[in-house]
Design a protein around this motif. Sequence first.
Motif, mmCIF file in Angstrom:
data_model
loop_
_atom_site.group_PDB
_atom_site.id
_atom_site.type_symbol
_atom_site.label_atom_id
_atom_site.label_comp_id
_atom_site.label_asym_id
_atom_site.label_seq_id
_atom_site.Cartn_x
_atom_site.Cartn_y
_atom_site.Cartn_z
ATOM 1 N N LEU A 40 0.760 -1.173 0.003
ATOM 2 C CA LEU A 40 0.103 -0.042 0.056
ATOM 3 C C LEU A 40 1.052 1.130 0.019
ATOM 4 O O LEU A 40 1.926 1.370 0.598
ATOM 5 C CB LEU A 40 -0.956 0.004 1.251
ATOM 6 C CG LEU A 40 -1.684 1.460 1.322
ATOM 7 C CD1 LEU A 40 -2.737 1.433 0.446
ATOM 8 C CD2 LEU A 40 -2.386 1.267 2.745
ATOM 9 N N VAL A 41 0.531 2.115 -0.836
ATOM 10 C CA VAL A 41 1.009 3.656 -0.808
ATOM 11 C C VAL A 41 -0.100 4.650 -0.594
ATOM 12 O O VAL A 41 -1.164 4.460 -1.245
ATOM 13 C CB VAL A 41 2.132 3.851 -2.005
ATOM 14 C CG1 VAL A 41 1.250 3.797 -3.403
ATOM 15 C CG2 VAL A 41 2.777 5.066 -1.652
ATOM 16 N N VAL A 42 0.183 5.568 0.337
ATOM 17 C CA VAL A 42 -0.686 6.687 0.249
ATOM 18 C C VAL A 42 -0.121 7.934 0.033
ATOM 19 O O VAL A 42 1.034 8.350 0.693
ATOM 20 C CB VAL A 42 -1.317 6.758 1.786
ATOM 21 C CG1 VAL A 42 -2.309 7.989 1.799
ATOM 22 C CG2 VAL A 42 -2.103 5.537 2.305
ATOM 23 N N VAL A 43 -0.503 8.690 -0.905
ATOM 24 C CA VAL A 43 0.317 9.709 -1.485
ATOM 25 C C VAL A 43 -0.483 11.014 -1.713
ATOM 26 O O VAL A 43 -1.755 10.893 -1.911
ATOM 27 C CB VAL A 43 1.173 9.533 -2.925
ATOM 28 C CG1 VAL A 43 2.282 8.541 -2.330
ATOM 29 C CG2 VAL A 43 0.254 8.886 -3.994
ATOM 30 N N LEU A 56 2.730 9.875 2.253
ATOM 31 C CA LEU A 56 2.231 9.908 3.537
ATOM 32 C C LEU A 56 2.355 8.500 4.154
ATOM 33 O O LEU A 56 2.674 8.389 5.530
ATOM 34 C CB LEU A 56 0.615 10.279 3.559
ATOM 35 C CG LEU A 56 0.582 11.642 2.954
ATOM 36 C CD1 LEU A 56 -0.980 11.798 2.690
ATOM 37 C CD2 LEU A 56 0.875 12.621 3.892
ATOM 38 N N TYR A 57 2.372 7.550 3.553
ATOM 39 C CA TYR A 57 2.521 6.125 3.864
ATOM 40 C C TYR A 57 2.961 5.289 2.756
ATOM 41 O O TYR A 57 2.679 5.257 1.781
ATOM 42 C CB TYR A 57 1.164 5.530 4.365
ATOM 43 C CG TYR A 57 1.339 4.208 4.997
ATOM 44 C CD1 TYR A 57 1.605 3.909 6.447
ATOM 45 C CD2 TYR A 57 1.108 3.071 4.075
ATOM 46 C CE1 TYR A 57 1.887 2.506 6.738
ATOM 47 C CE2 TYR A 57 1.204 1.750 4.597
ATOM 48 C CZ TYR A 57 1.623 1.486 5.929
ATOM 49 O OH TYR A 57 1.661 0.054 6.309
ATOM 50 N N PRO A 58 4.185 4.177 3.154
ATOM 51 C CA PRO A 58 4.744 4.166 4.285
ATOM 52 C C PRO A 58 5.770 5.397 4.837
ATOM 53 O O PRO A 58 6.098 5.959 3.734
ATOM 54 C CB PRO A 58 5.480 3.092 4.103
ATOM 55 C CG PRO A 58 5.766 2.866 2.680
ATOM 56 C CD PRO A 58 4.495 3.441 2.121
ATOM 57 N N GLY A 64 4.932 -0.790 4.785
ATOM 58 C CA GLY A 64 3.969 -0.645 3.688
ATOM 59 C C GLY A 64 3.535 -2.084 2.897
ATOM 60 O O GLY A 64 2.916 -1.986 2.135
ATOM 61 N N GLN A 65 3.779 -3.133 3.444
ATOM 62 C CA GLN A 65 3.428 -4.474 2.850
ATOM 63 C C GLN A 65 3.157 -5.519 3.782
ATOM 64 O O GLN A 65 3.903 -5.673 5.074
ATOM 65 C CB GLN A 65 4.591 -4.832 1.811
ATOM 66 C CG GLN A 65 5.884 -5.299 2.475
ATOM 67 C CD GLN A 65 6.928 -5.462 1.498
ATOM 68 O OE1 GLN A 65 6.906 -4.986 0.178
ATOM 69 N NE2 GLN A 65 7.734 -6.183 1.690
ATOM 70 N N ILE A 66 2.541 -6.642 3.620
ATOM 71 C CA ILE A 66 2.241 -7.776 4.306
ATOM 72 C C ILE A 66 2.430 -9.012 3.296
ATOM 73 O O ILE A 66 1.696 -8.880 2.117
ATOM 74 C CB ILE A 66 0.735 -7.542 4.756
ATOM 75 C CG1 ILE A 66 0.579 -6.409 5.690
ATOM 76 C CG2 ILE A 66 0.296 -8.943 5.368
ATOM 77 C CD1 ILE A 66 -1.024 -6.214 6.349
ATOM 78 N N PRO A 67 3.064 -9.852 3.825
ATOM 79 C CA PRO A 67 3.311 -11.194 3.000
ATOM 80 C C PRO A 67 1.833 -11.981 2.591
ATOM 81 O O PRO A 67 1.239 -12.186 3.554
ATOM 82 C CB PRO A 67 4.252 -11.890 3.650
ATOM 83 C CG PRO A 67 4.995 -10.711 4.566
ATOM 84 C CD PRO A 67 3.778 -9.935 4.982
ATOM 85 N N VAL A 68 1.445 -12.128 1.356
ATOM 86 C CA VAL A 68 0.541 -12.899 1.036
ATOM 87 C C VAL A 68 1.003 -13.837 -0.050
ATOM 88 O O VAL A 68 1.269 -13.357 -1.266
ATOM 89 C CB VAL A 68 -0.646 -12.224 0.662
ATOM 90 C CG1 VAL A 68 -1.882 -13.314 0.254
ATOM 91 C CG2 VAL A 68 -1.253 -11.328 1.789
#
Length: 377
Positions: A40-43, A56-58, A64-68
């Motif tokens: 995820l990126v929040v800009v 803004l994030y990360p 900013g990431q989760i393993p799946v």
Amino acid sequence: MGRYFSLPLLLVCLCPSLGLGEEQGVVRAAFDIGSQNTKLVVVRVDPARMEILEVLYPNGKEDGQIPVPYNEVLRANRNMENRDVCDIIDRGVAAINKLKEFATPFNPVGYVGVGTASFREVGPLGPKVIKELSRRTDVPLELISFAKEGKLEFIAAIKDSCASADRVVTWDIGSLDMQFNMLKPGHQTLEDVLVDELELGAIAFKRKLIKRLGKPGDTPNPLNGEEIDQSIDWVEELASKVPEAFLDKLADPNTVVLGSGGVHRFCVRLQAMKPEDKAYNLGMVERALQKVEGMSDGQIDSPFANTQVSNLILVAGFMEKLRIRQVVPSKAHVGLGVALDNRLWSQIHETDQLAATSSTTGTSATDPCPSTASAAP
């Protein structure tokens, strides 16, 4: 290994956030649903100029990431009602919803996401999984082509750096595929991106190398010096498939190569570069290879030990064959390109709004994965 050569490192300025104030721009949250990780990126962006105003994030505290691990599960199972497929969808939904919690404080105008290689390569199952993830998370998601993925990655890397687009080649190494991207010869706009894709991502190449060397198990390690040299020679043969247009561009001493993806940003950077280095060259990669020659996964002592050496071999072979002088690791990824792409943003949201008028969200009687207990084995 006897291949070492050294070149002066070109300093490339990486653009910081512009910090133009919260009252300016639009806050967008974008997902990159990849083969191994959901990012995820929040800009805060200026849509009119397609510029990043602020990330803004990360923000440094989170990655900013989760393993799946979609790749392993979807390759092994092509049935939407398979228990493992249902489980990985559950994990994917949980990852997206967890990342949305990090985005909420920034009040984004909306969410958009894309699925990439692992979903393209499993036939009809890929679009179904993307659709189910979207339905259960209320995040508009689209399965994009390799050409669209390359364009978004190129846009992200350009906007994250100070380099001029007509001077850049981006080299993205994912889990399953590798892409080289550049402006088409004679073109000047970001709509005209030339993309070359090879099935030589970190995991895909590791599997090919294990098979070629006849190694047992899920790791090519340990590798002796002769095996490393022979493997680099083989990679050079694979690299010969890169189109001539990229070779011409790379031959220009003014060309900057931006390396996207974890192979460049983490694997090579952590093994070959010093903290103060901004770029790496072939000599640095080969010195890193010498350090891990003959080492087992346990001796390498890394969660990614089974791709650590093969990644260096892959990078070394391409750098030598294509005469890549140096690579500047980039933190940009497809999600950043999604946040900047006005056309994709509007298209996905328009489609999502149409779908919302004809269906409801949440679990229904037609849920393909109503429960783990009832899922097919």
